[in-house]
Design a protein around this motif. Structure first.
Motif, mmCIF file in Angstrom:
data_model
loop_
_atom_site.group_PDB
_atom_site.id
_atom_site.type_symbol
_atom_site.label_atom_id
_atom_site.label_comp_id
_atom_site.label_asym_id
_atom_site.label_seq_id
_atom_site.Cartn_x
_atom_site.Cartn_y
_atom_site.Cartn_z
ATOM 1 N N GLU A 98 27.206 -81.176 142.593
ATOM 2 C CA GLU A 98 27.590 -80.763 141.463
ATOM 3 C C GLU A 98 28.787 -81.231 140.708
ATOM 4 O OE1 GLU A 98 27.241 -78.830 144.189
ATOM 5 O OE2 GLU A 98 25.968 -77.174 143.731
ATOM 6 N N SER A 99 28.930 -81.821 139.566
ATOM 7 C CA SER A 99 29.989 -82.369 139.036
ATOM 8 C C SER A 99 31.111 -81.301 138.819
ATOM 9 C CB SER A 99 29.516 -83.076 137.688
ATOM 10 O OG SER A 99 29.182 -82.209 136.868
ATOM 11 N N GLU A 100 30.798 -80.067 138.789
ATOM 12 C CA GLU A 100 31.841 -79.251 138.665
ATOM 13 C C GLU A 100 32.733 -79.150 139.706
ATOM 14 O OE1 GLU A 100 28.250 -78.101 136.143
ATOM 15 O OE2 GLU A 100 28.681 -78.401 138.319
ATOM 16 N N ARG A 101 32.389 -79.761 140.873
ATOM 17 C CA ARG A 101 33.272 -79.816 142.159
ATOM 18 C C ARG A 101 34.449 -80.685 141.857
ATOM 19 N NH1 ARG A 101 31.140 -77.303 146.287
ATOM 20 N NH2 ARG A 101 28.905 -76.612 146.275
ATOM 21 N N LEU A 102 34.323 -81.402 140.731
ATOM 22 C CA LEU A 102 35.559 -82.474 140.608
ATOM 23 C C LEU A 102 35.986 -82.169 138.993
ATOM 24 C CD1 LEU A 102 37.195 -84.951 141.607
ATOM 25 C CD2 LEU A 102 35.160 -86.115 140.381
ATOM 26 N N GLU A 103 37.174 -82.065 138.948
ATOM 27 C CA GLU A 103 37.857 -81.800 137.698
ATOM 28 C C GLU A 103 39.123 -82.686 137.633
ATOM 29 O OE1 GLU A 103 36.473 -80.220 135.380
ATOM 30 O OE2 GLU A 103 35.104 -79.304 136.298
ATOM 31 N N MET A 104 39.599 -82.901 136.319
ATOM 32 C CA MET A 104 40.783 -83.662 135.734
ATOM 33 C C MET A 104 41.836 -82.556 135.100
ATOM 34 S SD MET A 104 42.724 -86.369 135.736
ATOM 35 C CE MET A 104 44.143 -86.865 134.844
ATOM 36 N N PHE A 105 43.118 -82.260 135.627
ATOM 37 C CA PHE A 105 43.836 -81.446 134.738
ATOM 38 C C PHE A 105 45.122 -81.939 134.373
ATOM 39 C CE2 PHE A 105 41.574 -78.560 137.736
ATOM 40 C CZ PHE A 105 41.120 -77.706 136.919
ATOM 41 N N ARG A 106 45.863 -81.767 133.444
ATOM 42 C CA ARG A 106 47.024 -82.401 133.035
ATOM 43 C C ARG A 106 48.131 -81.093 132.863
ATOM 44 N NH1 ARG A 106 46.116 -87.319 129.557
ATOM 45 N NH2 ARG A 106 43.651 -87.766 129.921
ATOM 46 N N MET A 107 49.319 -81.421 133.141
ATOM 47 C CA MET A 107 50.361 -80.510 133.035
ATOM 48 C C MET A 107 51.719 -81.101 133.389
ATOM 49 S SD MET A 107 49.691 -78.961 136.958
ATOM 50 C CE MET A 107 48.145 -78.493 136.742
ATOM 51 N N SER A 108 52.669 -80.434 132.848
ATOM 52 C CA SER A 108 54.152 -81.156 133.010
ATOM 53 C C SER A 108 54.801 -80.503 134.146
ATOM 54 C CB SER A 108 54.862 -80.664 131.639
ATOM 55 O OG SER A 108 55.345 -79.434 131.678
ATOM 56 N N ALA A 109 55.835 -80.834 134.547
ATOM 57 C CA ALA A 109 56.667 -80.325 135.385
ATOM 58 C C ALA A 109 57.086 -79.019 135.653
ATOM 59 C CB ALA A 109 58.023 -81.370 135.873
ATOM 60 N N GLY A 110 57.280 -78.755 134.371
ATOM 61 C CA GLY A 110 57.739 -77.295 134.131
ATOM 62 C C GLY A 110 56.561 -76.134 134.252
ATOM 63 N N MET A 111 55.497 -76.725 134.602
ATOM 64 C CA MET A 111 54.113 -75.769 134.477
ATOM 65 C C MET A 111 53.823 -75.180 135.991
ATOM 66 S SD MET A 111 52.140 -77.848 131.418
ATOM 67 C CE MET A 111 50.972 -76.582 131.132
ATOM 68 N N GLY A 112 54.886 -74.493 136.513
ATOM 69 C CA GLY A 112 54.619 -73.848 137.762
ATOM 70 C C GLY A 112 53.655 -72.915 137.803
ATOM 71 N N PHE A 113 53.280 -72.068 136.923
ATOM 72 C CA PHE A 113 52.669 -71.058 136.728
ATOM 73 C C PHE A 113 51.041 -71.487 136.332
ATOM 74 C CE2 PHE A 113 50.013 -68.027 134.176
ATOM 75 C CZ PHE A 113 49.908 -67.018 134.902
ATOM 76 N N GLN A 114 50.986 -72.709 135.704
ATOM 77 C CA GLN A 114 49.769 -73.168 135.238
ATOM 78 C C GLN A 114 48.932 -73.633 136.421
ATOM 79 O OE1 GLN A 114 52.336 -73.133 133.363
ATOM 80 N NE2 GLN A 114 51.816 -72.829 131.180
ATOM 81 N N PHE A 115 50.127 -74.619 137.235
ATOM 82 C CA PHE A 115 49.591 -75.334 138.443
ATOM 83 C C PHE A 115 48.801 -74.091 139.447
ATOM 84 C CE2 PHE A 115 49.576 -76.343 142.842
ATOM 85 C CZ PHE A 115 49.067 -77.694 142.862
ATOM 86 N N ALA A 116 49.545 -72.771 139.556
ATOM 87 C CA ALA A 116 49.117 -71.798 140.621
ATOM 88 C C ALA A 116 47.749 -71.216 139.845
ATOM 89 C CB ALA A 116 50.150 -70.974 140.636
ATOM 90 N N GLN A 117 47.747 -71.209 138.480
ATOM 91 C CA GLN A 117 46.448 -70.619 137.930
ATOM 92 C C GLN A 117 45.466 -71.671 137.954
ATOM 93 O OE1 GLN A 117 46.134 -67.203 136.898
ATOM 94 N NE2 GLN A 117 44.057 -68.014 136.953
ATOM 95 N N THR A 118 45.540 -73.085 137.887
ATOM 96 C CA THR A 118 44.563 -73.992 138.101
ATOM 97 C C THR A 118 44.095 -73.858 139.559
ATOM 98 O OG1 THR A 118 45.558 -75.483 136.340
ATOM 99 C CG2 THR A 118 44.293 -76.609 138.126
ATOM 100 N N ALA A 119 45.017 -73.625 140.454
ATOM 101 C CA ALA A 119 44.436 -73.682 141.857
ATOM 102 C C ALA A 119 43.600 -72.647 142.155
ATOM 103 C CB ALA A 119 45.741 -73.932 142.748
ATOM 104 N N LYS A 120 44.002 -71.608 141.593
ATOM 105 C CA LYS A 120 43.136 -70.094 141.849
ATOM 106 C C LYS A 120 41.901 -70.248 141.045
ATOM 107 C CE LYS A 120 47.284 -67.105 141.810
ATOM 108 N NZ LYS A 120 48.130 -66.230 141.081
#
Length: 146
Positions: A98-120
């Motif tokens: 399934e292609s959904e198993r691979l993704e691309m995300f973009r974020m800035s250095a200050g986006m700690g919350f978004q990084f954690a949310q992306t991982a979740k």
């Protein structure tokens, strides 16, 4: 399947996504420990072979996290990475993953919350998809050999 804990590999740009992960940690924003981070100098340094090898070596999911659009420290590295991820997603579909198993995300250095949310979010998505077809095939082969 209820106890399935996916293995996810996150290829993170040194300047933005990796720093966002570090920020999440320093702010004590929890994210799943099943996300294994690989720091790369730029997201464009993640080759198609690296992505495929991640699955071959047991990952149930993977993602590339780079700088925000137009904000890459190496000019257009994140755009090149996005094209590469798109290419590998097509390849995964062709080989029955399934292609959904691979993704691309973009974020800035200050986006700690978004990084954690992306991982979740990625962990939940992969948990719903279940184990990678490669891991299932390996388990079945080991079961027949025993």
């Amino acid at each position: 399947m209820e106890n399935f804990e996916p293995v996810i590999v996150a290829f993170c740009c040194h300047y933005c996504a990796y720093t966002a992960a570090d920020m999440a940690g320093s702010q004590r924003i929890a994210y799943p420990s099943n996300v294994k981070i690989i720091r790369v100098p730029c997201s464009c340094k993640v080759d198609a072979l690296h992505l495929v090898k991640a699955f071959e070596k047991g990952a149930d999911g993977a993602y590339v996290a780079g700088c925000l659009k137009g904000d890459c420290h190496f000019k257009e590295g994140n755009d090149k990475a996005a094209k590469r991820v798109k290419f590998v997603k097509k390849y995964l579909e062709e080989i029955g993953i399934e292609s959904e198993r691979l993704e691309m995300f973009r974020m800035s250095a200050g986006m700690g919350f978004q990084f954690a949310q992306t991982a979740k979010d990625m962990t939940e998505k992969i948990r719903e998809l279940g184990p990678s077809p490669i891991n299932i095939a390996i388990s079945q082969a080991k079961g027949k050999a025993a």
